[in-house]
Design an enzyme around this catalytic site. Structure first.
Site, mmCIF file in Angstrom:
data_model
loop_
_atom_site.group_PDB
_atom_site.id
_atom_site.type_symbol
_atom_site.label_atom_id
_atom_site.label_comp_id
_atom_site.label_asym_id
_atom_site.label_seq_id
_atom_site.Cartn_x
_atom_site.Cartn_y
_atom_site.Cartn_z
ATOM 1 N N ASP A 171 -4.856 8.480 26.288
ATOM 2 C CA ASP A 171 -3.595 7.283 25.955
ATOM 3 C C ASP A 171 -4.621 5.993 26.884
ATOM 4 O OD1 ASP A 171 -3.428 7.184 29.395
ATOM 5 O OD2 ASP A 171 -1.170 6.931 28.467
ATOM 6 N N SER A 172 -6.184 5.509 27.445
ATOM 7 C CA SER A 172 -6.893 4.876 27.774
ATOM 8 C C SER A 172 -7.388 4.394 26.528
ATOM 9 C CB SER A 172 -8.346 5.361 28.454
ATOM 10 O OG SER A 172 -8.834 6.273 27.924
ATOM 11 N N LYS A 223 -1.299 16.577 26.730
ATOM 12 C CA LYS A 223 -1.424 16.033 28.324
ATOM 13 C C LYS A 223 -0.370 15.686 28.797
ATOM 14 C CE LYS A 223 -4.813 13.931 30.260
ATOM 15 N NZ LYS A 223 -4.456 11.893 31.008
ATOM 16 N N GLU A 234 1.277 12.981 32.335
ATOM 17 C CA GLU A 234 1.202 12.294 33.950
ATOM 18 C C GLU A 234 2.342 12.767 34.524
ATOM 19 O OE1 GLU A 234 -0.329 8.644 34.136
ATOM 20 O OE2 GLU A 234 -1.670 9.354 32.483
ATOM 21 N N GLU A 281 -7.240 13.665 39.098
ATOM 22 C CA GLU A 281 -8.086 11.628 39.283
ATOM 23 C C GLU A 281 -7.678 11.206 40.145
ATOM 24 O OE1 GLU A 281 -6.272 9.402 35.494
ATOM 25 O OE2 GLU A 281 -7.772 7.478 36.155
HETATM 26 O O1 KIV Z 1 -6.459 8.432 29.139
HETATM 27 C C1 KIV Z 1 -7.261 8.958 29.876
HETATM 28 O O2 KIV Z 1 -8.722 8.989 29.342
HETATM 29 C C2 KIV Z 1 -7.034 10.382 30.546
HETATM 30 C C3 KIV Z 1 -8.199 10.383 30.949
HETATM 31 C C4 KIV Z 1 -8.884 9.285 32.284
HETATM 32 C C5 KIV Z 1 -8.408 11.292 32.039
HETATM 33 O O3 KIV Z 1 -5.353 10.169 30.807
#
Ligand code: KIV
Length: 274
Positions: A49-50, A118, A120, A187
């Site tokens: 989600d980056s 994934k 969090e 992280e």
């Molecule tokens: O969103 C992302 O790119 C991430 C990584 C920084 C692990 O969660």
């Protein structure tokens, strides 16, 4: 993937089996063209989600939607063949209940054909991870610095800097592993804590700004290529593509302005994969 495909993609159980084995190589990708490059060298591609920061210019990942993740997940699946593709569950699509998380995860798996999601969070997400894993959704956890919580954290500070603060993070890691996650991103966590977590849990840890004391590493592709406007202290740059791109764009603009543009003798050839 079509029924004719003979290429075997890596799976969540393949990655789970890499605990204490060959380090897991993971990078982000949000597009078909970068996915094709990353796929040649990585075990896992993360549609992170980056993308909210990198592609869309948001200050945080909070505004990212499920639809944005699905669209880019589809692109990455089209561009890659070998790596396990993991798609991030964006803020707001999984925290309300186990059922909400399941419905969102099922949309991601069905609409992108990725191999895992994934999410969090530590202990608070353990029941949800167990619920998803028991129902056929492979989950990668993410603890330490969790950017989706920026509005309650207040800043993107490294976590667990003094030993007194290790307990809750270690407990988060154990809860996620015991709930059935197949791997865990940690992280911005100090090396001694990253080592302790890695030694304490049975699933692979994948570090970002968490030292080499993990079972694998992940970076945001644009950060490590020097393409991203943001600079994060822990990111090692493996390229500096921004000046090269700027020079190419400038060269193009100069050519067009001086009418030095190719004619029909330069026919564009479509090259397929390979
Ligand atoms: O969103 C992302 O790119 C991430 C990584 C920084 C692990 O969660």
């Amino acid at each position: 993937m079509s029924v004719q495909s003979t290429i075997k993609r890596k799976t969540a159980p393949d990655i789970r089996a890499r605990k204490n084995g060959e380090p897991i190589v993971m990078l982000t990708s949000y597009h078909a063209h970068t996915a094709a490059l990353v796929d040649r060298h990585c075990d896992v591609i993360l549609v992170g989600d980056s993308l909210g920061n990198v592609m869309h210019g948001f200050e945080t990942t909070v505004p990212v939607t499920l639809e944005m993740m699905i669209l880019q997940g589809q692109a990455v699946l089209r561009g890659s063949q070998h790596a396990l593709v993991v798609v991030d569950m964006p803020f707001g699509c999984y925290e309300a209940s186990k059922e909400q998380a399941f419905h969102s995860a099922v949309r991601i798996l069905k609409e992108t054909h990725c191999g895992a999601v994934k999410l969090e969070g530590g202990i608070r997400m353990a029941d949800t991870i167990a619920f998803l894993s028991e129902r056929g959704v492979p989950v990668m956890g993410h603890i330490g610095l969790t950017p989706q919580s920026i509005n309650t954290l207040g800043s993107y500070r490294a976590q667990g800097r003094d030993e007194g603060s290790w307990g809750p993070i270690l407990n988060d890691a154990k809860a996620i592993a015991e709930a059935g996650a197949f791997s865990l991103v940690i992280e911005a966590v100090a090396e001694p804590l990253a080592r302790k977590i890695t030694e304490s849990i049975a699933i692979p840890t994948i570090g970002i700004g968490a030292s080499a004391a993990c079972d694998g590493q992940v970076l945001v592709l644009e950060d490590m290529l020097g393409l991203s406007p943001r600079t994060l202290k822990f990111v090692r740059r493996y390229g500096n593509l921004r000046p090269a791109m700027e020079a190419a764009i400038e060269g193009y603009a100069l050519d067009v302005r001086s009418r030095a543009f190719p004619g029909p003798e330069h026919v564009f050839e479509m090259k397929t994969k390979g």
